[in-house]
Write a protein that holds these residues in place. Structure first.
Motif, PDB file in Angstrom:
ATOM      1  N   PHE A  90       0.814  -1.211   0.000  1.00  0.00           N
ATOM      2  CA  PHE A  90       0.000   0.000   0.000  1.00  0.00           C
ATOM      3  C   PHE A  90       0.850   1.263   0.000  1.00  0.00           C
ATOM      4  O   PHE A  90       0.504   2.259  -0.639  1.00  0.00           O
ATOM      5  N   SER A  91       1.979   1.246   0.698  1.00  0.00           N
ATOM      6  CA  SER A  91       2.793   2.460   0.804  1.00  0.00           C
ATOM      7  C   SER A  91       3.375   2.879  -0.540  1.00  0.00           C
ATOM      8  O   SER A  91       3.765   4.032  -0.720  1.00  0.00           O
ATOM      9  N   ASN A  92       3.404   1.953  -1.477  1.00  0.00           N
ATOM     10  CA  ASN A  92       3.939   2.262  -2.808  1.00  0.00           C
ATOM     11  C   ASN A  92       2.830   2.385  -3.851  1.00  0.00           C
ATOM     12  O   ASN A  92       3.094   2.422  -5.042  1.00  0.00           O
ATOM     13  N   SER A  93       1.576   2.468  -3.363  1.00  0.00           N
ATOM     14  CA  SER A  93       0.441   2.457  -4.298  1.00  0.00           C
ATOM     15  C   SER A  93       0.205   3.796  -4.978  1.00  0.00           C
ATOM     16  O   SER A  93      -0.507   3.869  -5.981  1.00  0.00           O
ATOM     17  N   ALA A  94       0.780   4.857  -4.438  1.00  0.00           N
ATOM     18  CA  ALA A  94       0.626   6.185  -5.036  1.00  0.00           C
ATOM     19  C   ALA A  94       1.774   7.067  -4.569  1.00  0.00           C
ATOM     20  O   ALA A  94       2.140   7.050  -3.396  1.00  0.00           O
ATOM     21  N   VAL A  95       2.355   7.817  -5.495  1.00  0.00           N
ATOM     22  CA  VAL A  95       3.447   8.734  -5.151  1.00  0.00           C
ATOM     23  C   VAL A  95       3.137  10.111  -5.725  1.00  0.00           C
ATOM     24  O   VAL A  95       2.365  10.248  -6.674  1.00  0.00           O
ATOM     25  N   ASN A  96       3.717  11.145  -5.128  1.00  0.00           N
ATOM     26  CA  ASN A  96       3.523  12.520  -5.603  1.00  0.00           C
ATOM     27  C   ASN A  96       2.043  12.860  -5.782  1.00  0.00           C
ATOM     28  O   ASN A  96       1.589  13.223  -6.862  1.00  0.00           O
ATOM     29  N   VAL A  97       1.276  12.696  -4.704  1.00  0.00           N
ATOM     30  CA  VAL A  97      -0.160  12.951  -4.746  1.00  0.00           C
ATOM     31  C   VAL A  97      -0.421  14.440  -4.521  1.00  0.00           C
ATOM     32  O   VAL A  97      -0.010  15.009  -3.507  1.00  0.00           O
ATOM     33  N   GLU A  98      -1.113  15.058  -5.467  1.00  0.00           N
ATOM     34  CA  GLU A  98      -1.364  16.496  -5.398  1.00  0.00           C
ATOM     35  C   GLU A  98      -2.160  16.870  -4.145  1.00  0.00           C
ATOM     36  O   GLU A  98      -3.196  16.288  -3.866  1.00  0.00           O
ATOM     37  N   GLY A  99      -1.628  17.839  -3.393  1.00  0.00           N
ATOM     38  CA  GLY A  99      -2.339  18.352  -2.224  1.00  0.00           C
ATOM     39  C   GLY A  99      -2.264  17.479  -0.994  1.00  0.00           C
ATOM     40  O   GLY A  99      -2.940  17.747  -0.006  1.00  0.00           O
ATOM     41  N   LEU A 100      -1.416  16.422  -1.028  1.00  0.00           N
ATOM     42  CA  LEU A 100      -1.341  15.504   0.102  1.00  0.00           C
ATOM     43  C   LEU A 100       0.119  15.171   0.402  1.00  0.00           C
ATOM     44  O   LEU A 100       0.866  14.784  -0.498  1.00  0.00           O
ATOM     45  N   ASP A 101       0.512  15.356   1.647  1.00  0.00           N
ATOM     46  CA  ASP A 101       1.853  14.956   2.083  1.00  0.00           C
ATOM     47  C   ASP A 101       1.827  13.445   2.253  1.00  0.00           C
ATOM     48  O   ASP A 101       1.391  12.924   3.285  1.00  0.00           O
ATOM     49  N   ILE A 102       2.276  12.725   1.232  1.00  0.00           N
ATOM     50  CA  ILE A 102       2.084  11.280   1.193  1.00  0.00           C
ATOM     51  C   ILE A 102       2.893  10.564   2.280  1.00  0.00           C
ATOM     52  O   ILE A 102       2.446   9.550   2.832  1.00  0.00           O
ATOM     53  N   LYS A 103       4.065  11.086   2.632  1.00  0.00           N
ATOM     54  CA  LYS A 103       4.845  10.453   3.697  1.00  0.00           C
ATOM     55  C   LYS A 103       4.123  10.586   5.037  1.00  0.00           C
ATOM     56  O   LYS A 103       4.056   9.630   5.816  1.00  0.00           O
ATOM     57  N   LYS A 104       3.575  11.759   5.294  1.00  0.00           N
ATOM     58  CA  LYS A 104       2.823  11.970   6.529  1.00  0.00           C
ATOM     59  C   LYS A 104       1.549  11.125   6.530  1.00  0.00           C
ATOM     60  O   LYS A 104       1.171  10.543   7.556  1.00  0.00           O
ATOM     61  N   LEU A 143      -7.272   9.353   0.142  1.00  0.00           N
ATOM     62  CA  LEU A 143      -6.251   9.216  -0.901  1.00  0.00           C
ATOM     63  C   LEU A 143      -6.908   9.155  -2.272  1.00  0.00           C
ATOM     64  O   LEU A 143      -6.452   9.797  -3.226  1.00  0.00           O
ATOM     65  N   LEU A 144      -8.005   8.421  -2.379  1.00  0.00           N
ATOM     66  CA  LEU A 144      -8.733   8.304  -3.640  1.00  0.00           C
ATOM     67  C   LEU A 144      -9.219   9.665  -4.129  1.00  0.00           C
ATOM     68  O   LEU A 144      -9.095   9.992  -5.322  1.00  0.00           O
ATOM     69  N   LEU A 145      -9.751  10.488  -3.225  1.00  0.00           N
ATOM     70  CA  LEU A 145     -10.210  11.823  -3.603  1.00  0.00           C
ATOM     71  C   LEU A 145      -9.070  12.662  -4.162  1.00  0.00           C
ATOM     72  O   LEU A 145      -9.225  13.355  -5.178  1.00  0.00           O
ATOM     73  N   HIS A 146      -7.916  12.613  -3.508  1.00  0.00           N
ATOM     74  CA  HIS A 146      -6.771  13.408  -3.971  1.00  0.00           C
ATOM     75  C   HIS A 146      -6.239  12.921  -5.317  1.00  0.00           C
ATOM     76  O   HIS A 146      -5.741  13.718  -6.114  1.00  0.00           O
ATOM     77  N   LEU A 147      -6.353  11.622  -5.564  1.00  0.00           N
ATOM     78  CA  LEU A 147      -5.885  11.080  -6.838  1.00  0.00           C
ATOM     79  C   LEU A 147      -6.846  11.381  -7.979  1.00  0.00           C
ATOM     80  O   LEU A 147      -6.426  11.735  -9.084  1.00  0.00           O
ATOM     81  N   ALA A 148      -8.146  11.229  -7.713  1.00  0.00           N
ATOM     82  CA  ALA A 148      -9.150  11.332  -8.781  1.00  0.00           C
ATOM     83  C   ALA A 148      -9.648  12.748  -9.009  1.00  0.00           C
ATOM     84  O   ALA A 148      -9.883  13.161 -10.158  1.00  0.00           O
ATOM     85  N   VAL A 149      -9.839  13.502  -7.923  1.00  0.00           N
ATOM     86  CA  VAL A 149     -10.370  14.880  -8.056  1.00  0.00           C
ATOM     87  C   VAL A 149      -9.571  15.816  -7.146  1.00  0.00           C
ATOM     88  O   VAL A 149     -10.073  16.320  -6.142  1.00  0.00           O
TER      89      VAL A 149
END
Length: 275
Positions: A90-104, A143-149
């Motif tokens: 899961f931790s590698n399922s999305a990177v550089n997500v707009e508007g979200l500090d993915i590491k946090k 996470l889904l919201l940040h990826l899709a919209v």
């Protein structure tokens, strides 16, 4: 908009390895062939390397370097290894997500997962591995919201900051549903155990549903302690606000309230997965 509009954007969904999905689907299956699962993990080079890097970290303090998934299974046991594989996937399922500090985002998810497993260990009603997985994915809808919209996700955050609305209220205002509902829909689409999706959907208010679910109560307790850690609250304050009715639904032993100091100091040991 509707949740199906999010799920229809298949190219923007979190990219979770097939073996991780299979592993989650097999969580409650006593006949699952874990030797076959270990083989499939070994065949996924990225997933295998991330898992082994974590197994060999100082957190686990093993006496020698582990170079294969089979060795890791022997040293740690399948129960422990499978939650590491799920976290790695899961931790590698999305990177550089707009508007979200993915590491946090994943750091907090790891901590909630660890806390959920801790609370489940105090209960006879919830499997600790299932609790860990629920904690790990409890916020997958956000996470889904940040990826899709991403623009709408940003608008939700702005509304929260500019008003007294809760996140759920802001989400309903901006997209018409909550991230918990979106998360459940995604987990259902992936054919994950129904209990996981329901727990994700219900965990904010586990006592307000007709079908009371101990797993959702465990998740609520984990999120409560995580929020207390984030706010740097002292142990006495944490005990005063401890949701005892939720703990009862979770099947958590009453004396657990006296052990909350331990929960406040728990470390997931998983943050290296996001590096």
């Amino acid at each position: 908009m509707e949740i199906k509009d999010l799920l229809g954007q298949t190219s923007k969904l979190p990219n979770v390895p097939e073996v991780v999905r299979y592993l989650i689907q097999a969580l409650n299956n006593p006949d699952a062939d874990y030797s076959d699962i270990a083989k499939k993990v070994s065949e996924d080079q990225t997933l295998s390397l991330k898992t082994l890097r974590l197994v060999n970290s100082a957190y686990f303090g093993l006496s020698r370097k582990i170079s294969s998934i089979d060795e890791a299974t022997i040293m740690l046991g399948m129960s422990r290894l499978k939650i590491l594989v799920i976290a790695s996937g899961f931790s590698n399922s999305a990177v550089n997500v707009e508007g979200l500090d993915i590491k946090k985002f994943w750091s907090e998810s790891f901590r909630v997962a660890t806390l959920a497993r801790w609370f489940a260990s105090k209960s006879d009603d919830v499997d600790p591995d299932v609790a860990f997985t629920a904690g790990l994915i409890h916020n997958i809808g956000r996470l889904l919201l940040h990826l899709a919209v991403p623009k709408r996700a940003k608008a939700i955050q702005t509304l929260i900051e500019d008003s007294y609305l809760s996140r759920s209220e802001a989400e309903i205002d901006r997209v018409g549903f909550t991230s918990q509902e979106a998360g459940k829909a995604l987990l259902d689409m992936w054919s994950f155990p129904a209990e996981l999706g329901e727990a994700v959907k219900q965990h904010k208010k586990p006592l307000s549903h007709d079908d009371l679910l101990p797993l959702s109560a465990i998740l609520h307790l984990a999120c409560y302690i995580n929020a207390c850690i984030r706010e740097a609250r002292n142990e006495e304050s944490v005990k005063e606000s401890y949701p005892t009715a939720v703990a009862t639904l979770a099947g958590v032993a009453p004396g657990t309230i006296d052990q909350l100091g331990e929960a406040l100091t728990l470390r997931s040991g998983l943050d290296g997965l996001t590096e």
